[in-house]
Motif scaffolding. Structure first.
Motif, PDB file in Angstrom:
ATOM      1  N   MET A   1      12.989  -3.413   4.469  1.00 18.74           N
ATOM      2  CA  MET A   1      11.893  -2.494   4.192  1.00 18.74           C
ATOM      3  C   MET A   1      12.353  -1.387   3.256  1.00 18.74           C
ATOM      4  SD  MET A   1       9.214  -3.583   5.810  1.00 18.74           S
ATOM      5  CE  MET A   1       8.109  -2.179   5.960  1.00 18.74           C
ATOM      6  N   ILE A   2      11.452  -0.949   2.390  1.00 27.14           N
ATOM      7  CA  ILE A   2      11.717   0.159   1.488  1.00 27.14           C
ATOM      8  C   ILE A   2      11.113   1.414   2.105  1.00 27.14           C
ATOM      9  CG2 ILE A   2      11.259   1.120  -0.799  1.00 27.14           C
ATOM     10  CD1 ILE A   2      11.195  -1.765  -1.848  1.00 27.14           C
ATOM     11  N   ASP A   3      11.961   2.399   2.404  1.00 28.13           N
ATOM     12  CA  ASP A   3      11.531   3.616   3.083  1.00 28.13           C
ATOM     13  C   ASP A   3      11.030   4.638   2.069  1.00 28.13           C
ATOM     14  OD1 ASP A   3      12.221   2.632   5.608  1.00 28.13           O
ATOM     15  OD2 ASP A   3      14.306   3.249   5.358  1.00 28.13           O
ATOM     16  N   VAL A   4       9.829   5.148   2.305  1.00 29.95           N
ATOM     17  CA  VAL A   4       9.142   5.995   1.328  1.00 29.95           C
ATOM     18  C   VAL A   4       8.862   7.376   1.913  1.00 29.95           C
ATOM     19  CG1 VAL A   4       7.087   6.221  -0.128  1.00 29.95           C
ATOM     20  CG2 VAL A   4       8.073   3.955   0.312  1.00 29.95           C
ATOM     21  N   LEU A   5       9.061   8.386   1.078  1.00 25.94           N
ATOM     22  CA  LEU A   5       8.646   9.758   1.383  1.00 25.94           C
ATOM     23  C   LEU A   5       7.502  10.122   0.446  1.00 25.94           C
ATOM     24  CD1 LEU A   5       8.885  12.669   2.515  1.00 25.94           C
ATOM     25  CD2 LEU A   5      10.698  13.066   0.825  1.00 25.94           C
ATOM     26  N   VAL A   6       6.359  10.514   1.006  1.00 25.61           N
ATOM     27  CA  VAL A   6       5.202  10.935   0.219  1.00 25.61           C
ATOM     28  C   VAL A   6       5.173  12.448   0.161  1.00 25.61           C
ATOM     29  CG1 VAL A   6       2.685  10.944   0.079  1.00 25.61           C
ATOM     30  CG2 VAL A   6       3.882   8.880   0.838  1.00 25.61           C
ATOM     31  N   VAL A   7       5.189  13.002  -1.069  1.00 29.78           N
ATOM     32  CA  VAL A   7       5.205  14.456  -1.240  1.00 29.78           C
ATOM     33  C   VAL A   7       3.975  14.870  -2.038  1.00 29.78           C
ATOM     34  CG1 VAL A   7       6.503  16.442  -2.061  1.00 29.78           C
ATOM     35  CG2 VAL A   7       7.729  14.400  -1.277  1.00 29.78           C
ATOM     36  N   ASP A   8       3.082  15.616  -1.393  1.00 32.03           N
ATOM     37  CA  ASP A   8       1.879  16.117  -2.057  1.00 32.03           C
ATOM     38  C   ASP A   8       1.419  17.365  -1.332  1.00 32.03           C
ATOM     39  OD1 ASP A   8      -1.032  16.351  -2.906  1.00 32.03           O
ATOM     40  OD2 ASP A   8      -0.420  14.596  -4.057  1.00 32.03           O
ATOM     41  N   ASP A   9       1.036  18.396  -2.073  1.00 27.38           N
ATOM     42  CA  ASP A   9       0.634  19.639  -1.434  1.00 27.38           C
ATOM     43  C   ASP A   9      -0.687  19.523  -0.707  1.00 27.38           C
ATOM     44  OD1 ASP A   9      -0.769  19.465  -3.917  1.00 27.38           O
ATOM     45  OD2 ASP A   9      -1.239  21.605  -3.776  1.00 27.38           O
ATOM     46  N   ASP A  10      -1.513  18.548  -1.091  1.00 25.97           N
ATOM     47  CA  ASP A  10      -2.805  18.333  -0.454  1.00 25.97           C
ATOM     48  C   ASP A  10      -2.621  17.384   0.737  1.00 25.97           C
ATOM     49  OD1 ASP A  10      -5.399  17.208   0.196  1.00 25.97           O
ATOM     50  OD2 ASP A  10      -6.132  18.015  -1.695  1.00 25.97           O
ATOM     51  N   PHE A  11      -2.885  17.878   1.941  1.00 30.18           N
ATOM     52  CA  PHE A  11      -2.670  17.078   3.149  1.00 30.18           C
ATOM     53  C   PHE A  11      -3.494  15.793   3.119  1.00 30.18           C
ATOM     54  CE2 PHE A  11      -0.842  21.014   4.321  1.00 30.18           C
ATOM     55  CZ  PHE A  11      -0.063  20.839   5.456  1.00 30.18           C
ATOM     56  N   ARG A  12      -4.733  15.907   2.677  1.00 28.27           N
ATOM     57  CA  ARG A  12      -5.612  14.733   2.661  1.00 28.27           C
ATOM     58  C   ARG A  12      -5.104  13.694   1.667  1.00 28.27           C
ATOM     59  NH1 ARG A  12      -9.810  12.970  -0.345  1.00 28.27           N
ATOM     60  NH2 ARG A  12      -9.640  14.795  -1.695  1.00 28.27           N
ATOM     61  N   VAL A  13      -4.693  14.139   0.489  1.00 27.29           N
ATOM     62  CA  VAL A  13      -4.180  13.206  -0.521  1.00 27.29           C
ATOM     63  C   VAL A  13      -2.903  12.540  -0.026  1.00 27.29           C
ATOM     64  CG1 VAL A  13      -3.201  13.031  -2.844  1.00 27.29           C
ATOM     65  CG2 VAL A  13      -5.256  14.414  -2.446  1.00 27.29           C
ATOM     66  N   ALA A  14      -2.047  13.314   0.628  1.00 28.28           N
ATOM     67  CA  ALA A  14      -0.811  12.744   1.170  1.00 28.28           C
ATOM     68  C   ALA A  14      -1.117  11.644   2.175  1.00 28.28           C
ATOM     69  CB  ALA A  14       0.039  13.840   1.817  1.00 28.28           C
ATOM     70  N   GLU A  15      -2.126  11.860   3.009  1.00 29.18           N
ATOM     71  CA  GLU A  15      -2.506  10.844   4.000  1.00 29.18           C
ATOM     72  C   GLU A  15      -3.051   9.591   3.315  1.00 29.18           C
ATOM     73  OE1 GLU A  15      -2.086  10.661   7.210  1.00 29.18           O
ATOM     74  OE2 GLU A  15      -1.090  12.601   7.336  1.00 29.18           O
ATOM     75  N   ILE A  16      -3.870   9.786   2.288  1.00 26.03           N
ATOM     76  CA  ILE A  16      -4.425   8.643   1.562  1.00 26.03           C
ATOM     77  C   ILE A  16      -3.315   7.845   0.893  1.00 26.03           C
ATOM     78  CG2 ILE A  16      -5.853   7.975  -0.411  1.00 26.03           C
ATOM     79  CD1 ILE A  16      -7.677  10.349   0.275  1.00 26.03           C
ATOM     80  N   ASN A  17      -2.401   8.550   0.221  1.00 27.05           N
ATOM     81  CA  ASN A  17      -1.299   7.865  -0.448  1.00 27.05           C
ATOM     82  C   ASN A  17      -0.418   7.122   0.545  1.00 27.05           C
ATOM     83  OD1 ASN A  17      -2.281   8.941  -2.791  1.00 27.05           O
ATOM     84  ND2 ASN A  17      -0.633  10.417  -3.083  1.00 27.05           N
ATOM     85  N   ALA A  18      -0.185   7.746   1.693  1.00 32.79           N
ATOM     86  CA  ALA A  18       0.614   7.094   2.725  1.00 32.79           C
ATOM     87  C   ALA A  18      -0.082   5.838   3.242  1.00 32.79           C
ATOM     88  CB  ALA A  18       0.890   8.068   3.874  1.00 32.79           C
ATOM     89  N   ALA A  19      -1.396   5.921   3.402  1.00 27.12           N
ATOM     90  CA  ALA A  19      -2.154   4.753   3.853  1.00 27.12           C
ATOM     91  C   ALA A  19      -2.093   3.634   2.825  1.00 27.12           C
ATOM     92  CB  ALA A  19      -3.603   5.146   4.126  1.00 27.12           C
ATOM     93  N   TYR A  20      -2.151   3.983   1.545  1.00 28.79           N
ATOM     94  CA  TYR A  20      -2.008   2.988   0.486  1.00 28.79           C
ATOM     95  C   TYR A  20      -0.646   2.301   0.569  1.00 28.79           C
ATOM     96  CZ  TYR A  20      -6.155   4.362  -2.264  1.00 28.79           C
ATOM     97  OH  TYR A  20      -7.430   4.574  -2.712  1.00 28.79           O
ATOM     98  N   VAL A  21       0.405   3.100   0.720  1.00 27.89           N
ATOM     99  CA  VAL A  21       1.754   2.544   0.786  1.00 27.89           C
ATOM    100  C   VAL A  21       1.873   1.567   1.955  1.00 27.89           C
ATOM    101  CG1 VAL A  21       4.198   3.090   1.196  1.00 27.89           C
ATOM    102  CG2 VAL A  21       2.831   4.535  -0.323  1.00 27.89           C
ATOM    103  N   ALA A  22       1.301   1.946   3.089  1.00 30.07           N
ATOM    104  CA  ALA A  22       1.401   1.112   4.291  1.00 30.07           C
ATOM    105  C   ALA A  22       0.738  -0.251   4.112  1.00 30.07           C
ATOM    106  CB  ALA A  22       0.790   1.842   5.482  1.00 30.07           C
ATOM    107  N   LYS A  23      -0.170  -0.367   3.146  1.00 30.40           N
ATOM    108  CA  LYS A  23      -0.862  -1.639   2.913  1.00 30.40           C
ATOM    109  C   LYS A  23      -0.063  -2.592   2.024  1.00 30.40           C
ATOM    110  CE  LYS A  23      -5.246  -1.316   1.855  1.00 30.40           C
ATOM    111  NZ  LYS A  23      -6.487  -0.823   1.190  1.00 30.40           N
ATOM    112  N   VAL A  24       1.038  -2.106   1.429  1.00 32.50           N
ATOM    113  CA  VAL A  24       1.836  -2.942   0.534  1.00 32.50           C
ATOM    114  C   VAL A  24       2.997  -3.541   1.319  1.00 32.50           C
ATOM    115  CG1 VAL A  24       3.189  -3.021  -1.600  1.00 32.50           C
ATOM    116  CG2 VAL A  24       1.217  -1.482  -1.419  1.00 32.50           C
ATOM    117  N   PRO A  25       3.087  -4.852   1.425  1.00 31.80           N
ATOM    118  CA  PRO A  25       4.177  -5.478   2.178  1.00 31.80           C
ATOM    119  C   PRO A  25       5.543  -5.047   1.664  1.00 31.80           C
ATOM    120  CG  PRO A  25       2.488  -7.099   1.614  1.00 31.80           C
ATOM    121  CD  PRO A  25       2.143  -5.846   0.861  1.00 31.80           C
TER     122      PRO A  25
END
Length: 232
Positions: A1-25
């Motif tokens: 697995m590739i471990d990812v850190l999502v950095v964004d000042d907007d909490f909502r955007v960070a959650e969306i980006n994290a959800a996108y990442v989680a959908k990629v095998p």
């Protein structure tokens, strides 16, 4: 697995980006941070392979953080994910070592394409390292070409009179748009004639690379609009 850190000042955007990442095998989000200081704290205590990094952070810029990470010798790779689109920022990101640059707003397909390109790069590097630990020119070309090759539209199967570079320009335009575009908009952004853009869009839609939707205006005649639907 590739471990990812999502950095964004907007909490909502960070959650969306994290959800996108989680959908990629093959990818998983280890943590989220909303400031450069929080990101550094995560990097001190967690194993991180890849950082999805916004440029506009409240305590310092993302590029300043990238430079600091390199000074510290931190091995994490960086993909900039930001609304900053001025040439100076893009060029500086390249100079500081960011592997990819994704402009907001973007679609899931746009981010997925970047992540899969990064995974291809890691596999290429691991393959070279497992053989000898040294790279000849052929292996160096494979490494430097890995990011672009996996995102490009392959020339294989293209009809006569179609070129892979032109098809890839259209891919880039649609991937970066974040919303469906008309043939006229694609042509304008790609620097192509409308007839050429329409010819490639028709082929790519038939090949399942793009999705077609209809937008009805005041005239009642629907306008065809296109969205990139393949990861590359």
């Amino acid at each position: 697995m590739i471990d990812v850190l999502v950095v964004d000042d907007d909490f909502r955007v960070a959650e969306i980006n994290a959800a996108y990442v989680a959908k990629v095998p093959g990818f998983r989000v280890v943590s989220r941070a909303h400031t450069a200081a929080q990101a550094l704290s995560v990097l001190e205590r967690e194993h991180i392979d890849l950082i999805l990094l916004d440029h506009y952070l409240p305590d310092r810029t993302g590029l300043t953080l990238v430079r600091q990470l390199h000074q510290l010798g931190h091995p994490a790779d960086v993909i900039m994910v930001t609304a900053a689109r001025d040439v100076v920022t893009v060029r500086t990101a390249m100079r500081y070592g960011a592997l990819q640059y994704l402009v907001k707003p973007f679609s899931f397909g746009g981010l997925r394409s970047k992540l899969e390109s990064y995974a291809t790069l890691r596999r290429t590097l691991e393959g070279v390292e497992s053989r000898r630990g040294e790279a000849g020119q052929e292996q160096v070309d494979q490494i430097f070409g890995a990011l672009r090759t996996s995102e490009a539209v392959s020339a294989a199967g293209l009809p006569k009179g179609h070129s892979a570079p032109t098809a890839d320009v259209i891919r880039q335009v649609l991937s970066a748009a974040g919303e469906p575009l008309s043939a006229h908009e694609v042509a304008a952004r790609a620097g192509l004639s409308r007839s050429t853009a329409h010819r490639y869009l028709k082929y790519l839609e038939g090949a399942g690379r793009i999705s077609l939707s209809l937008k009805y205006g005041d005239t009642g005649r629907p306008e065809h609009r296109y969205t990139w639907a393949a990861a590359g």
